[in-house]
Scaffold this motif. Structure first.
Motif, PDB file in Angstrom:
ATOM      1  N   LEU A 235      -6.014  -0.831  -0.973  1.00  0.00           N
ATOM      2  CA  LEU A 235      -5.186   0.007  -1.849  1.00  0.00           C
ATOM      3  C   LEU A 235      -4.314  -0.874  -2.730  1.00  0.00           C
ATOM      4  O   LEU A 235      -3.742  -1.861  -2.266  1.00  0.00           O
ATOM      5  CB  LEU A 235      -4.272   0.889  -0.975  1.00  0.00           C
TER       6      LEU A 235
ATOM      7  N   THR B  60      -1.326  -0.033  -5.799  1.00  0.00           N
ATOM      8  CA  THR B  60      -0.672   0.956  -6.670  1.00  0.00           C
ATOM      9  C   THR B  60      -0.101   0.315  -7.925  1.00  0.00           C
ATOM     10  O   THR B  60       0.488   1.009  -8.753  1.00  0.00           O
ATOM     11  CB  THR B  60       0.474   1.683  -5.931  1.00  0.00           C
TER      12      THR B  60
ATOM     13  N   TYR C 283      -0.139  -5.856  -6.696  1.00  0.00           N
ATOM     14  CA  TYR C 283      -0.974  -5.696  -5.500  1.00  0.00           C
ATOM     15  C   TYR C 283      -2.458  -5.809  -5.838  1.00  0.00           C
ATOM     16  O   TYR C 283      -3.273  -6.142  -4.976  1.00  0.00           O
ATOM     17  CB  TYR C 283      -0.653  -4.375  -4.787  1.00  0.00           C
TER      18      TYR C 283
ATOM     19  N   ASP D 112      -4.955  -3.952   4.229  1.00  0.00           N
ATOM     20  CA  ASP D 112      -3.892  -4.082   3.233  1.00  0.00           C
ATOM     21  C   ASP D 112      -4.309  -5.066   2.145  1.00  0.00           C
ATOM     22  O   ASP D 112      -5.043  -6.032   2.417  1.00  0.00           O
ATOM     23  CB  ASP D 112      -2.625  -4.663   3.893  1.00  0.00           C
ATOM     24  N   ALA D 113      -3.757  -4.882   0.954  1.00  0.00           N
ATOM     25  CA  ALA D 113      -4.063  -5.795  -0.146  1.00  0.00           C
ATOM     26  C   ALA D 113      -3.441  -7.184   0.074  1.00  0.00           C
ATOM     27  O   ALA D 113      -3.775  -8.124  -0.642  1.00  0.00           O
ATOM     28  CB  ALA D 113      -3.568  -5.199  -1.460  1.00  0.00           C
ATOM     29  N   ASP D 114      -2.553  -7.300   1.048  1.00  0.00           N
ATOM     30  CA  ASP D 114      -1.959  -8.615   1.331  1.00  0.00           C
ATOM     31  C   ASP D 114      -2.639  -9.282   2.532  1.00  0.00           C
ATOM     32  O   ASP D 114      -2.015 -10.069   3.247  1.00  0.00           O
ATOM     33  CB  ASP D 114      -0.438  -8.500   1.563  1.00  0.00           C
TER      34      ASP D 114
ATOM     35  N   HIS E  26      -2.628 -11.905   7.470  1.00  0.00           N
ATOM     36  CA  HIS E  26      -1.894 -10.799   6.844  1.00  0.00           C
ATOM     37  C   HIS E  26      -0.535 -11.338   6.391  1.00  0.00           C
ATOM     38  O   HIS E  26       0.273 -11.738   7.224  1.00  0.00           O
ATOM     39  CB  HIS E  26      -1.730  -9.680   7.893  1.00  0.00           C
TER      40      HIS E  26
ATOM     41  N   GLY F 203       5.381  -8.738   5.071  1.00  0.00           N
ATOM     42  CA  GLY F 203       6.761  -9.059   4.718  1.00  0.00           C
ATOM     43  C   GLY F 203       6.980  -8.892   3.228  1.00  0.00           C
ATOM     44  O   GLY F 203       6.044  -8.623   2.479  1.00  0.00           O
TER      45      GLY F 203
ATOM     46  N   LYS G 278       5.195 -11.873  -1.047  1.00  0.00           N
ATOM     47  CA  LYS G 278       3.737 -11.936  -1.007  1.00  0.00           C
ATOM     48  C   LYS G 278       3.241 -13.227  -1.653  1.00  0.00           C
ATOM     49  O   LYS G 278       3.951 -13.825  -2.470  1.00  0.00           O
ATOM     50  CB  LYS G 278       3.150 -10.729  -1.753  1.00  0.00           C
TER      51      LYS G 278
END
Ligand code: UDP
Ligand code: GLC
Ligand code: MN
Length: 349
Positions: A18, A20, A24, A111-113, A221, A224, A227
């Motif tokens: 994801l 937004t 990201y 997650d995108a991170d 991951h 936090g 990024k």
């Protein structure tokens, strides 16, 4: 073309992420590229919201099989989010849209991170809801990596829970842990090993374990508020620069891996679409990257020089201890890996 799509079997299953906003998106692109690098046979899907720019959507289409526009779901639950000190995370309820992807029989949300350090297709053998423990509260799972089955029924039930009861952390992880509350106690096969969602900050909270098992890490991951794309990277020295005073800096090896992938596979795509100006001769690659990191993605002008690193006042040992306990260790200075190792060695001796 910098990133090649690899097509194979298992196409009714997908990795899903994801983004937004355009920041990201950079994370999503690195994640997608890392999954391709390790030859996943599954599809790659990214959910985006209208805030993502048209050019970035085009770049996403080069890496992902599906780029799907969804609307923003936001908890607007500032009280609970304040408890986590991350008011921006209400928007992560948008993640729930992943259950609507019923064209797939099973998916892995990431997650995108996050980024993968090996092929992790074996996770598709697991059932909903499989996830790794959260490093902050291991009786909860971390919702940065999870195996699930798309279902409109589940999606509706999750939305209903969000509307009627809210989420204890104001975001998706609290809601999902309430919904899949048997995770902690029932089926160990739904507990993914920690190496499938290694929070880069955990490296420091249990250094000996990291030294023993860290080499097996399959997914890192960057959990936090800071990024990888918030740092700047000097491609000549292959090191991070600027913002080094940020006390929450993650393990530099992982951060360097993220930047290596970004420089090799993503930057050329951004240049191809004119998002980053190619060959800005006077500006070296690192500075171009800095532009990507800190400016809007259409930045074409040479970036301003980096500000000098601020000189931090010396901390008393009590202040240092308090900061450490609040998760704000000075990882690049007094609490650096080398210093921690020296300290551990003195105990071991
Ligand atoms: N996310 C997003 N836009 C935002 C915040 C979050 O797209 O403004 C998505 C993104 O996929 C991100 C995930 O939601 O990885 C969870 O947020 P984040 O990773 O920042 O939370 P953390 O893992 O640090 O708690
Ligand atoms: C966690 C997870 C993240 C989630 C956030 C909010 O820290 O890593 O995926 O979005 O909490 O619940
Ligand atoms: Mn995350």
């Amino acid at each position: 073309m910098a990133v090649l799509k690899y097509r194979g079997q298992g196409k009714d299953q997908s990795f899903v992420t994801l983004a937004t906003n355009d920041s990201y998106v950079k994370g999503a692109l690195v994640l997608g590229s890392s999954l391709q690098h390790y030859r996943t046979t599954r599809k790659l899907t990214v959910l985006i919201t209208p805030q993502v720019s048209d050019l970035m959507r085009k770049v996403l289409e080069r890496v992902f099989d599906e780029v799907i526009l969804v609307n923003i779901l936001d908890s607007g639950d500032s009280a609970h989010l304040a408890l986590m000190r991350r008011p921006e995370l209400g928007i992560t309820l948008t993640k729930l849209h992943c259950w609507e992807l019923t064209q797939y029989s099973k998916c892995i949300f990431m997650d995108a991170d996050t980024m993968v350090l090996s092929n992790i297709d074996e996770l598709f053998e697991r059932e909903e809801l499989s996830a790794a423990p959260d490093p902050g509260w291991p009786d909860c799972f971390n919702s940065g990596v999870f195996v699930y089955r798309p279902s409109i029924e589940t999606y509706n039930q999750l939305l209903q829970l969000a509307t009627e009861k809210g989420s204890f952390d104001g975001a998706d992880q609290g809601l999902l842990n309430t919904f899949f509350s048997s995770w902690a106690t029932t089926d160990m096969s739904k507990h993914l090993p920690f190496i499938y969602n290694l929070s880069s900050t955990s490296v420091y909270s249990y250094l000996p374990a990291f030294k023993a098992f860290g080499a097996n890490t399959k997914v890192v991951h960057f959990l936090g508020s800071t990024k990888p794309w918030n740092y700047t990277y000097d491609s000549r020295t292959k090191s991070l620069k600027g913002e080094m005073h940020d006390s929450k800096i993650v393990h530099p090896e992982f951060l360097n891996m993220w930047w290596d992938t970004y420089m090799a596979n993503i930057l050329p795509l951004l240049e191809e679409y004119g998002i980053i100006k190619e060959n800005t001769t006077a500006v070296n690659t690192a500075e171009v990257t800095e532009a990507v990191s800190h400016m809007s993605v259409s930045a074409a002008a040479p970036p301003p020089p980096s500000p000098p690193a601020p000189v931090l006042p010396a901390l008393s040992s009590l202040e240092r201890k308090q900061r450490w306990e609040q998760g704000q260790a000075d990882y690049m200075g007094l609490d650096s890996f080398d210093n921690i190792k020296k300290k551990l060695d003195t105990y071991l001796q």
